[in-house]
Every structure is written in C-alpha cells, then in structure tokens.
Design an enzyme around this catalytic site. Structure first.
Site, PDB file in Angstrom:
ATOM      1  NE  ARG A 102      -7.344   0.394  -6.825  1.00  0.00           N
ATOM      2  CZ  ARG A 102      -6.491   0.480  -5.793  1.00  0.00           C
ATOM      3  NH1 ARG A 102      -5.206   0.401  -5.999  1.00  0.00           N
ATOM      4  NH2 ARG A 102      -6.932   0.651  -4.569  1.00  0.00           N
ATOM      5  CG  HIS A 129      -9.972   4.335  -2.199  1.00  0.00           C
ATOM      6  ND1 HIS A 129     -10.569   3.098  -2.362  1.00  0.00           N
ATOM      7  CD2 HIS A 129      -8.658   4.088  -1.949  1.00  0.00           C
ATOM      8  CE1 HIS A 129      -9.637   2.162  -2.221  1.00  0.00           C
ATOM      9  NE2 HIS A 129      -8.486   2.724  -1.968  1.00  0.00           N
ATOM     10  CD  GLN A 132      -7.918   3.220   2.520  1.00  0.00           C
ATOM     11  OE1 GLN A 132      -7.437   2.439   1.694  1.00  0.00           O
ATOM     12  NE2 GLN A 132      -7.630   3.144   3.807  1.00  0.00           N
ATOM     13  CG  ASP A 223      -3.368   9.222  -0.348  1.00  0.00           C
ATOM     14  OD1 ASP A 223      -2.517   8.300  -0.431  1.00  0.00           O
ATOM     15  OD2 ASP A 223      -4.278   9.388  -1.192  1.00  0.00           O
ATOM     16  CB  CYS A 262      -5.235   5.138   2.263  1.00  0.00           C
ATOM     17  SG  CYS A 262      -4.332   6.204   1.134  1.00  0.00           S
ATOM     18  NE  ARG A 290      -9.643  -0.886   1.576  1.00  0.00           N
ATOM     19  CZ  ARG A 290      -8.964  -0.713   0.433  1.00  0.00           C
ATOM     20  NH1 ARG A 290      -7.779  -0.156   0.451  1.00  0.00           N
ATOM     21  NH2 ARG A 290      -9.501  -1.063  -0.738  1.00  0.00           N
TER      22      ARG A 290
HETATM   23  N1   CP Z   1      -5.047   1.749   0.114  1.00  0.00           N
HETATM   24  C1   CP Z   1      -5.092   1.066  -1.049  1.00  0.00           C
HETATM   25  O1   CP Z   1      -6.073   1.116  -1.787  1.00  0.00           O
HETATM   26  O2   CP Z   1      -3.975   0.320  -1.311  1.00  0.00           O
HETATM   27  P1   CP Z   1      -3.663  -0.422  -2.694  1.00  0.00           P
HETATM   28  O3   CP Z   1      -3.487   0.660  -3.741  1.00  0.00           O
HETATM   29  O4   CP Z   1      -2.417  -1.180  -2.444  1.00  0.00           O
HETATM   30  O5   CP Z   1      -4.820  -1.307  -3.041  1.00  0.00           O
HETATM   31  N1  NVA Z   2      -4.733   8.745  -3.773  1.00  0.00           N
HETATM   32  C1  NVA Z   2      -4.033   7.510  -4.010  1.00  0.00           C
HETATM   33  C2  NVA Z   2      -4.629   6.417  -3.195  1.00  0.00           C
HETATM   34  C3  NVA Z   2      -3.919   5.094  -3.289  1.00  0.00           C
HETATM   35  C4  NVA Z   2      -4.592   4.015  -2.486  1.00  0.00           C
HETATM   36  C5  NVA Z   2      -4.074   7.169  -5.495  1.00  0.00           C
HETATM   37  O1  NVA Z   2      -5.124   7.350  -6.131  1.00  0.00           O
HETATM   38  O2  NVA Z   2      -3.043   6.744  -6.026  1.00  0.00           O
END
Ligand code: CP
Ligand code: NVA
Length: 303
Positions: A102, A129, A132, A223, A262, A290
């Site tokens: 990430r 993502h 997701q 989101d 998400c 997930r």
């Molecule tokens: N949806 C998602 O990626 O959640 P987290 O940021 O908690 O991993």
């Molecule tokens: N768009 C959000 C998704 C979190 C899972 C972010 O990048 O923070």
C-alpha cells in the site's frame, strides 16, 4: 491469461477476472480445500498508509492458505527513504515469495515489480485499488449472478477506488455512471483507458456532475470525500460535496437495489447511517470478500 503482478486491473482480461471471481467464491464456500495451498510461501505486506481491512484480510487470508505473512508497518517510513526502492525490492526478493504494498505512488509499485523477482500486489495507491474492486465485483456477481448489462454508479470524489471500479466494470461489460462535484472528477487517462475497454466489451461509461444521472442504476457506491494523504479540512469541501451525500432520498430517487462502500465510512458525510446500516447495504459482504478475492489473486500469482 497468466499475469505476473497485480498493479492495476488493466493487467487482466475479462476471462482472467471471471476466473479470479469464480475462484474467490470457491475459496469462500470451500475453505477446507485450500488449507495448504500456499504452504511454505512467505509474503511481505507493506503499508505506507493506515489500514484495517487490507492489513487484516491479507494477514488472516495468507494464514488460511497455510502461508506466512510478514507485516512491515508505517514505522519503516515511505519506501525509498532509508534505501532505494530498487534495493528494497532486491533484498525482499531474497526471502519472500510475494510482496503486497500500500503506497503513496503507483510508481513505487512499478519499481518494486521491475527490480524485484517476485509478484507484487497493489493494496492501494494514489491511482488504483484493484483488490477492492475485485472484492466488490465478487459481491455484485453474488447478488446479481452476472454483472453484464447491469449499471453500477459511483458518487463522490473521483479517486483510486473509482478508477479501479471503472476499469473492472468496463472489462466485465458492466455499465458505469460516475457522478462527482465539479473539480473532483476522475483521472483523464483512466477515462481514456476505460472508454477503450468499453468499446471492446460493449459497456457504457457516463460521467456527470448531476445526481440525476443516478436514476435507474442497479447499485450505488460511495467512498470518503477526502482520501488518505489529502490534508484538506472537511469544512472546506463540505458545502460542495453535501449535495452528493448518499441518503434515503437519493437511494429512492436512483431506484438502486444495493448500497456499496469500500470503508472506512464517514457517517453523515458521504453516507447517512440509515443507508449505511440499512437493508440495501452490502458493505460487510464487500469487506468479507476482500480476503477471498485477494486469496484468489495470491493463488494465481504464487501457487
Ligand atoms: N477498504 C480498505 O482498503 O480499507 P482499509 O483502508 O481499512 O484497508
Ligand atoms: N479512497 C480512499 C480509499 C480507502 C480504502 C483512500 O485512498 O483513502
């Protein structure tokens, strides 16, 4: 189709995504058949940003397949600071069989994939993502049987999640409506890429600033209005975004059967609690998926 990494769903074709979703559903229904599927494999999970769902679902998911997860948290700092991403990738490849990352920048993932010698899985970047989106489309397939000809709508800030949903929908032949406030639209290159995929699959992509474009869709997805790493205070964008809040009235107006998110969700901001906790909400099915969708990806890349 074989694929070496999952940096974006653009790396996958329709048959491959369909196979991954079928595999994810089988993993969910028959976990006992996969207890040793990744026996002897070690996978590093790296997080430059906070996480609940991704961190836990990878950790537990790897364990359920008999593998071993090595968690590298934010205390290690942004990749490329202590040593180059190249050296980091070369070193990690000596010990692990896969890297889940990430990261702030998609470029970091590309470098990990370029210099490392093991599969790299994008678990969220500035642009995409993909894990997701695969979990979300698994949920839609579970609900609708097939997503071909269905219409998924996204409302809110055009972001990494939106991009992966757009690309996956286009590949699978699912129509997509994206409604954002002016100035908060999706990435131009992602629109071009999605349109090219739509031309192939016959799906449609509608982009609008008008919530009336949500009329007649099958599911509505929201989101956060402010993604991780964006320091804009909520008060600055509240007035602009409030007309795009998913509430009961908007759900009724759209005629959508399902609400999706998400998570993490911001109650009474992008969605009201009555919708988030209501009967149409499938957010926990998405969260559960997930793990299964990611396990399907790891099986395809590592087995
Ligand atoms: N949806 C998602 O990626 O959640 P987290 O940021 O908690 O991993
Ligand atoms: N768009 C959000 C998704 C979190 C899972 C972010 O990048 O923070």
């Amino acid at each position: 189709m074989t694929f070496e990494h999952l940096l974006t769903v653009k790396d996958l074709d329709k048959a491959t995504i369909e196979q991954l979703l079928a595999q994810a559903i089988d993993l969910k229904n028959n976990p006992q058949d996969y207890q040793q599927a990744l026996a002897g494999k070690s996978i590093a999970t790296i997080f430059e940003k906070p996480s609940l769902r991704t961190r836990v679902s990878f950790d537990v998911g790897i364990q359920k397949l008999g593998g071993h997860a090595v968690y590298l948290d934010q205390q290690n700092g942004a990749l490329g600071k202590r040593e180059s991403v190249k050296d980091f990738a070369l070193n990690l490849s000596c010990w692990v069989d896969g890297i889940v990352a990430r990261v702030f920048s998609q470029k970091t993932l590309e470098e990990l994939a370029l210099y490392g010698s093991v599969p790299v899985i994008n678990s969220l970047s500035d642009l995409y993502h993909p894990c997701q989106a695969l979990a979300d489309f698994q949920a839609l397939v579970e609900q609708f049987g097939s997503v071909e000809g269905k219409t998924l709508a996204y409302v809110g800030d055009g972001n990494n999640v939106t991009h992966s949903l757009m690309l996956t929908a286009a590949i699978l032949g699912c129509n997509m409506v994206v409604v954002t406030p002016p100035g908060h639209g999706v990435d131009g290159q992602v629109v071009v890429d999605t349109q090219a995929l739509c031309a192939k699959s016959g799906a449609s992509l509608t982009i609008s600033n008008d919530i009336n474009a949500l009329k007649g869709v099958d599911a509505i997805y929201a989101d956060t209005w402010i993604s991780m790493g964006d320091e804009t205070p909520f008060e600055v964008i509240a007035e602009k975004f409030m007309p795009y809040q998913v509430n009961k009235k908007l759900m009724v107006m759209s005629g959508a059967k399902y609400f999706m998110h998400c998570q993490p969700a911001h109650r009474e901001q992008e969605v009201t609690s009555d919708v988030l906790d209501g009967k149409q909400s499938i957010i926990m099915q998405q969260a559960e998926n997930r793990m299964h969708a990611q396990n399907a990806v790891m099986l395809a890349l590592l087995k």
